[in-house]
Structure formats: C-alpha cells, structure tokens
Design a protein around this motif. Sequence first.
Motif, short mmCIF file in Angstrom:
data_model
loop_
_atom_site.label_atom_id
_atom_site.label_comp_id
_atom_site.label_asym_id
_atom_site.label_seq_id
_atom_site.Cartn_x
_atom_site.Cartn_y
_atom_site.Cartn_z
N GLY A 198 -21.35 -12.54 -85.73
CA GLY A 198 -21.87 -13.78 -86.29
C GLY A 198 -21.99 -14.86 -85.23
N ALA A 199 -21.03 -14.89 -84.29
CA ALA A 199 -21.08 -15.88 -83.22
C ALA A 199 -22.23 -15.62 -82.26
CB ALA A 199 -19.76 -15.89 -82.46
N VAL A 200 -22.56 -14.34 -82.03
CA VAL A 200 -23.70 -14.01 -81.18
C VAL A 200 -24.98 -14.59 -81.76
CG1 VAL A 200 -25.12 -12.13 -80.26
CG2 VAL A 200 -22.63 -11.91 -80.27
N VAL A 201 -25.16 -14.44 -83.06
CA VAL A 201 -26.36 -14.94 -83.72
C VAL A 201 -26.32 -16.46 -83.83
CG1 VAL A 201 -27.71 -14.88 -85.86
CG2 VAL A 201 -26.65 -12.78 -84.98
N TRP A 202 -25.17 -16.99 -84.20
CA TRP A 202 -25.00 -18.43 -84.40
C TRP A 202 -25.30 -19.21 -83.11
CZ3 TRP A 202 -24.55 -22.65 -87.16
CH2 TRP A 202 -23.83 -23.75 -86.70
N THR A 203 -24.86 -18.67 -81.99
CA THR A 203 -25.08 -19.35 -80.70
C THR A 203 -26.57 -19.58 -80.45
OG1 THR A 203 -23.05 -18.41 -79.75
CG2 THR A 203 -24.75 -19.15 -78.21
N LYS A 204 -27.37 -18.58 -80.71
CA LYS A 204 -28.82 -18.74 -80.52
C LYS A 204 -29.39 -19.74 -81.51
CE LYS A 204 -29.81 -14.15 -78.58
NZ LYS A 204 -28.47 -13.54 -78.63
N GLU A 205 -28.90 -19.71 -82.74
CA GLU A 205 -29.40 -20.65 -83.75
C GLU A 205 -29.13 -22.10 -83.33
OE1 GLU A 205 -28.99 -17.92 -87.80
OE2 GLU A 205 -27.23 -19.02 -87.07
#
Length: 310
Positions: A198-205
């Motif tokens: 989730g953090a991998v995706v959240w960082t890009k968002e």
Amino acid sequence: MSELHDQPPGSCPSGRDRLRELLDAVVDGGNSDVAEMARRSHSSEFHFSRQVSRLAGEPPAAIRRRVMLERAAWRLRRGDGVAVVAAEEGWSSPEVFSRAFRRSYGVPPSRAGDVEFWLPAPNGLHFHPPESLWLTSADDAPAPEVSHLMVAHDVADTSHLIETARELTEDQWRQEVSPGQVVLDWDGVEPSVASVLGAVVWTKEVWLAGIEGLDQPRRRELRSATTLLDDHAAVAARWTAMVAEHADRGRLGDTVIDALCDPPESFQLYGIVAHVLVYSAHRRQLCRSMLRRHGLDAGTGDPLDWMRRS
C-alpha cells in the motif's frame, strides 16, 4: 540488419539462452572447425550453421575468425608474443597468423598497439576482454534511458507482487508479520504485506498530486489486494507518463516547491523520481521476504531477470 540485435537473452521456451550457447560453441578455443562447434552445441553441422547464420547474420566460421583475431590483437597490445598468441589462438603457424592479421588490420602484429582491436562486424558482435563477448547496439536503435527502464521495472514488479499477494487469505494479507517495521518515519509502521505494498502505491499517489497540482489525497485504510491492484494500474499509468513527458521535454531538472510542508520545501523532479524508485525497491524486497514467510515465492525482482522475460 541481423536478428542478433533483436534477440532477447533467454528467449527460448525453456528459458535457456540458446544464442549464447551457440556463440559459446563458436568461440570455444577447443573447437577448431564448424563440425566441432556443432557437436559442442548438440546440433548437426548443417543445423548449427543455419541457426548461427540466421541469428547472427554471419556464418560461424567468419564470427570465430574475427573474434579470435580481436582477442589476439588485444593480447598483442598487452605484450604477449606473436608466436605464443598464434599458437594459443588456433593458427597453424606464426606466419599464417601474421598474414591474417595484416589482411584484417592493415599492419603487422608488431604494430598491434597502433590499431583498435575491434574489427568491422555486420552484427556488432566483438571480443570483450578478458573472455567475453560484446554486442553493440544497432546504429538506428534509440539510445536507452536508464530512468525509463527503472520506472518500467518498478511498475511491472509492483504489479507482479500484488498479483502474487492475491494468493494470500485476507488474514494473511493484513497479518503483522514484521511488527514495528518502519521504512520512513513519516509513513508510520508497515508490518504487513498490505501495508508495505500500500505504501508503494500511496507514495506515487502523493508525489503525483504535488506534481500535477492536485489536492493531496487522503490516506485510506488498508486496501484489499484487488483494490490495490486496480489503484496501482491507474497511478502507474499517470506516473510513467509524467516521467516520460518531463524527460522528453528535458524538464526533469524543474523544481516543485511544496507549500504544504512546514516550512515549505523544494524538490527537483529527478530527485523525486529517484526517491520514489529507491524506497519502492526497498519496500518490494521487504515484501518478498514477507511473502516467503507466507509460503509464496515472488522471485528475485532483478531487472535483468525481468528484461529476459520481457
């Protein structure tokens, strides 16, 4: 143009690098003729010659002769004697070797230091010291951008990990297998597969919102693997397009001033991309370790392995 430039390593259905095997047989010092090359590669002489000529755009005997001459020239430049080089590189005598060398390089072996050891090659295939081969890229091939490769690999590997994690039960997905695990202080603890991915995706968002001038997204509770996969596909498309657009325009050196920070901070775009890629790579490897604890093998994440499969 030969097919050699377009032949990806490991492209055989079995995963073997058949081209590499063929070329190994061509340049092996123990194989003095095409028949021996063919036996080394477990092929008939006709089939071996046909395969090499098709893939490399050059008969095996011609490849071997050029590569051996290049290796001989390199050795001469390092100070090895003509007689020793001639014998060890497969020529019948120093005189035969000297004639072949002069025809190819335009100078006698004694002047090997005056010339580059690479000879013209129709397929870009050359000897690379001390015992390897080097394939130059095609003249009309676009220069590869490492940043584009790393962005593409990050996106593909993240998708692969989320897909692998979908095999977990919901409890396993959220299970705190690494209690207290923190990657970056401001992101909090990431003890589960769900929280790390989730953090991998959240960082890009988050970074994309700042770059695109959008409101900062609200961080959601842990998403399901299926939801996260969909969200990742959406943000990955925007992220990839953003990096490519700014790179093509030569604008990765531009600066974003984040007024939401206290005090405001400045970030150059290429620094943002590097930050995202570094911590994504770290989290992806953490995720692999956590998945193994759940009995799932997601591979190594090595870009070289990914390139071979792509």
